[in-house]
Design a protein around this motif. Structure first.
Motif, PDB file in Angstrom:
ATOM      1  N   ILE A 300      29.735 -27.998  -6.095  1.00 29.11           N
ATOM      2  CA  ILE A 300      30.433 -26.836  -6.653  1.00 29.11           C
ATOM      3  C   ILE A 300      29.465 -25.672  -6.859  1.00 29.11           C
ATOM      4  O   ILE A 300      29.750 -24.532  -6.477  1.00 29.11           O
ATOM      5  N   GLN A 301      28.307 -25.960  -7.447  1.00 23.57           N
ATOM      6  CA  GLN A 301      27.329 -24.905  -7.722  1.00 23.57           C
ATOM      7  C   GLN A 301      26.849 -24.234  -6.438  1.00 23.57           C
ATOM      8  O   GLN A 301      26.732 -23.002  -6.375  1.00 23.57           O
ATOM      9  N   SER A 302      26.572 -25.052  -5.407  1.00 21.96           N
ATOM     10  CA  SER A 302      26.055 -24.503  -4.153  1.00 21.96           C
ATOM     11  C   SER A 302      27.101 -23.662  -3.438  1.00 21.96           C
ATOM     12  O   SER A 302      26.800 -22.574  -2.921  1.00 21.96           O
ATOM     13  N   VAL A 303      28.334 -24.150  -3.414  1.00 19.21           N
ATOM     14  CA  VAL A 303      29.399 -23.406  -2.743  1.00 19.21           C
ATOM     15  C   VAL A 303      29.734 -22.144  -3.525  1.00 19.21           C
ATOM     16  O   VAL A 303      29.965 -21.076  -2.937  1.00 19.21           O
ATOM     17  N   GLN A 304      29.730 -22.223  -4.854  1.00 19.87           N
ATOM     18  CA  GLN A 304      30.010 -21.039  -5.672  1.00 19.87           C
ATOM     19  C   GLN A 304      28.953 -19.960  -5.469  1.00 19.87           C
ATOM     20  O   GLN A 304      29.264 -18.771  -5.480  1.00 19.87           O
TER      21      GLN A 304
END
Length: 319
Positions: A300-304
């Motif tokens: 989630i963090q990387s895609v966000q």
């Protein structure tokens, strides 16, 4: 570790749409490799190129040090997300037919199928038509057909889709058993729990580009934020004052006036021992855990970070 598959600067476009942009990967031999990414990121395009269903516009793919050629398909097993069995054919007849397409003789196919059907408790399915089987039962059949020729490289696209927990666990055990026997597995999924259970290494693709890759263990360490949960008996105000400038209280919850669980972030290069030394004179510590981000959190963090408009929510006490 030696690589069985090398993807070098592969790009692919479809009618003006960029599916893959300069993607490079190394798949270690004898490992489970997670190929991750949101829908439409480019994972399926890469899998289709590895299977020689389509060709890259630029870049190359090498299997065991050799540039991909049609004969390499004999070394690859592919279970696509979209399953495809002939619904009117009997299960055993169809399995033999598909095994023969992979170059297995009828005699060997029957022998191998008997082994797998017995292992999966499927003997009674042999003369049933595919359309009589549930989705999960059909997926078991396709898994068997995919691994029957003992491929050196096995590509599984969402292999647990439609399985109940018992059958999903059985397939997970088979994947690990195949790995232990030397098979290399590329595992494409949205299930981050399965990634942590099965994968040695991962690559995350987003908007056609690789944005993260490496071993699961090292990536989780890389995303550590020096955050800990501390369970203690004592006064909450005294605990907070003891942190002083060495740590920051992020959140806490109290079971009663004397029992608390605090979420604390270390500051100024302080270590876990410094934190414990600071709070133990004023609190009786009964639990102490570092919060290491899960692969789901990292995903989630990387895609966000690549898509700031995507908003995710997380509990303060997610571990």
């Amino acid at each position: 570790m030696k690589s069985i598959l090398s993807v070098e600067q592969v790009s692919k476009n479809y009618s003006g749409h960029v599916a893959l942009s300069d993607v490079s990967l190394e798949i270690p031999e004898g490992s489970v490799f997670g190929l991750l990414g949101p829908n439409g990121a480019g994972k399926t395009s890469l899998i289709r190129i590895i299977n020689q269903i389509t060709a890259p516009d630029s870049g190359n793919v090498y299997l065991k040090g050799e540039k991909l050629i049609p004969q390499h398909s004999e070394l690859i097993g592919y279970l696509p997300e979209e399953r495809g069995l002939y619904r009117k054919m009997k299960v055993g007849e169809q399995c033999i037919y598909l095994a023969q397409l992979k170059g297995i003789s009828k005699k060997d196919a029957v022998s191998k199928l008997n082994y797998w059907f017995e292992k999966f408790e499927m003997k009674s399915w042999w003369n049933k038509k595919v359309e009589e089987l549930s989705k999960g039962m059909q997926q078991k059949v396709q898994f068997i057909v995919t691994v029957l020729h003992e491929p050196q490289l096995l590509i599984l696209d969402e292999p647990f889709s439609g399985f109940d927990p018992i059958n999903a666990n059985q397939i997970k055990n088979e994947i690990l058993d195949l790995k232990n026997k030397g098979t290399t597995i590329i595992f494409s999924t949205h299930n981050m729990g399965s990634v942590e259970e099965l994968c040695d290494n991962i690559a995350l693709i987003n908007k056609s580009k690789k944005i993260l890759d490496g071993s699961v263990k090292e990536i989780r360490k890389q995303f550590k934020t020096n955050v800990f949960t501390i369970g203690f008996h004592g006064n909450m105000l005294a605990f907070t004052n003891a942190l002083w400038t060495g740590a920051e209280l992020l959140d806490h919850k109290s079971e009663d006036n004397n029992t608390h669980i605090a979420k604390v972030k270390l500051l100024n290069n302080n270590k876990a021992n410094n934190l414990l030394s600071a709070v133990m004179p004023v609190a009786e510590v009964f639990s102490f855990n570092e919060i290491i981000p899960s692969m789901n959190d990292i995903f989630i963090q990387s895609v966000q970070s690549e898509n700031p408009s995507i908003i995710g929510t997380q509990s303060m006490f997610t571990e």
